[in-house]
Design a protein around this motif. Structure first.
Motif, short mmCIF file in Angstrom:
data_model
loop_
_atom_site.label_atom_id
_atom_site.label_comp_id
_atom_site.label_asym_id
_atom_site.label_seq_id
_atom_site.Cartn_x
_atom_site.Cartn_y
_atom_site.Cartn_z
N GLY A 1 0.81 -1.21 0.00
CA GLY A 1 0.00 0.00 0.00
C GLY A 1 0.85 1.26 0.00
O GLY A 1 0.57 2.22 -0.72
N ALA A 2 1.91 1.25 0.80
CA ALA A 2 2.79 2.42 0.87
C ALA A 2 3.52 2.64 -0.45
O ALA A 2 3.68 3.78 -0.90
N ALA B 1 2.45 6.72 -7.02
CA ALA B 1 1.54 7.74 -7.54
C ALA B 1 2.05 9.15 -7.25
O ALA B 1 2.06 10.02 -8.14
N VAL B 2 2.48 9.39 -6.01
CA VAL B 2 2.93 10.73 -5.61
C VAL B 2 4.19 11.14 -6.37
O VAL B 2 4.30 12.27 -6.87
N LEU C 1 -8.98 7.94 0.13
CA LEU C 1 -7.61 8.37 0.37
C LEU C 1 -6.64 7.21 0.16
O LEU C 1 -6.95 6.07 0.48
N PRO C 2 -5.46 7.47 -0.40
CA PRO C 2 -4.49 6.40 -0.65
C PRO C 2 -3.89 5.89 0.66
O PRO C 2 -3.96 6.57 1.68
N PRO C 3 -3.32 4.68 0.65
CA PRO C 3 -2.68 4.14 1.86
C PRO C 3 -1.56 5.05 2.35
O PRO C 3 -0.99 5.82 1.59
N SER C 4 -1.23 4.92 3.62
CA SER C 4 -0.19 5.75 4.23
C SER C 4 1.20 5.40 3.69
O SER C 4 1.50 4.25 3.38
N LEU C 5 2.04 6.43 3.61
CA LEU C 5 3.43 6.23 3.21
C LEU C 5 4.31 5.75 4.36
O LEU C 5 5.45 5.32 4.14
N THR D 1 1.17 4.28 -2.97
CA THR D 1 1.06 5.73 -2.76
C THR D 1 2.32 6.44 -3.22
O THR D 1 2.26 7.49 -3.89
#
Length: 268
Positions: free
Chosen positions: A53-54, A60-61, A244-248, A57
């Motif tokens: 998940g991280a 994408a970022v 919201l996307p998963p946490s980094l 994100t």
């Protein structure tokens, strides 16, 4: 109209023989064409022990930031994202090599190497070394590299669609033609080909969106069966866990400088 004129002036769209509508369609098409990296990159790096998940994100970022910088500051219509091939090298070559040293989380050491490598490349870019090196590469080799990357991405797409599959004798073999994935892939290609022939603007974009809609219909009808263990995921958007996307946090700044200090030669 004021904003439109500012966009035209800043990006010099008229000078380049284009307009805002064309660029928006091209941008969406580019995004949909390269969005596969949002699935492939996290999947590869998860195999190296990183949080999927991280990584999703972060992929994408980083792509968003790099693409905005390229467009706004360089005024160049090129989208940037994680490089295919380098992620595989990281996950299946560098991390296993580090794990042989008995490190608990080898991906952290590999990530530290990537950071140092990035800093070195920035320094080389500032002193024009990279530019000189790239200009010294023969044109035929540059074309070969571009073709090689294209073929690599093609084989990823063919494998994802099930058109080709692994084979112990020939490395790759023809997949099962009757599966929903293969049928949808061929239908999408045919749609794009027909629209391209009739010069319909956004042919690739409409082909991708049309194939997706057909896939959703196939899933609702029960023909397309979701099986994450086999790499077959739902085509219907799911916002049950929020938008919201998963946490980094699981991977953010998780560098292992302690290993560098104690094993500098091995790290180098």
């Amino acid at each position: 109209m004021f904003i439109l004129e500012k966009l035209l002036a800043h990006f010099k769209l008229r000078e380049h023989g284009t307009d805002v509508k064309t660029e928006v369609i091209a941008g969406i098409t580019t995004f949909l064409s390269m969005a596969y990296i949002l699935a492939v990159n996290p999947s590869m790096l998860a195999a190296a022990g990183m949080d999927q998940g991280a990584v999703f994100t972060a992929t994408a970022v980083s792509a968003a930031i790099a693409t905005v910088i390229m467009g706004v500051f360089a005024n160049y219509p090129v989208a940037l994202a994680s490089g295919m091939g380098l992620n595989a090298y990281f996950a299946f070559t560098v991390v296993p090599m580090v794990s042989e040293m008995g490190i608990t989380d080898p991906w952290k050491v590999a990530l530290t190497a990537i950071l140092i490598e990035g800093i070195i490349f920035v320094i080389l870019s500032i002193f024009k070394f990279r530019e000189t090196l790239v200009n010294s590469v023969p044109a035929n080799l540059k074309y070969g590299i571009s073709a090689g990357i294209g073929l690599f991405i093609s084989i990823v797409g063919l494998k994802g669609a099930g058109i080709v599959s692994a084979d112990p004798s020939t490395l790759v073999a023809l997949g099962s033609i009757g599966t929903p994935q293969v049928v949808l892939a061929f239908v999408g290609l045919i749609l794009i080909g027909i629209m391209w022939h009739f010069r319909i603007k956004g042919a690739i974009l409409w082909g991708i969106l049309g194939t997706w809609v057909l896939g959703i219909i196939a899933e609702l009808c029960g023909w397309y069966t979701v099986n994450p263990d086999a790499g077959v995921y739902s085509l219907i958007p799911n916002f049950s866990s929020g938008i919201l996307p998963p946490s980094l946090a699981p991977t953010f700044f998780k560098f292992d400088f302690g290993f560098v200090a104690g094993h500098f030669v091995s790290f180098a």
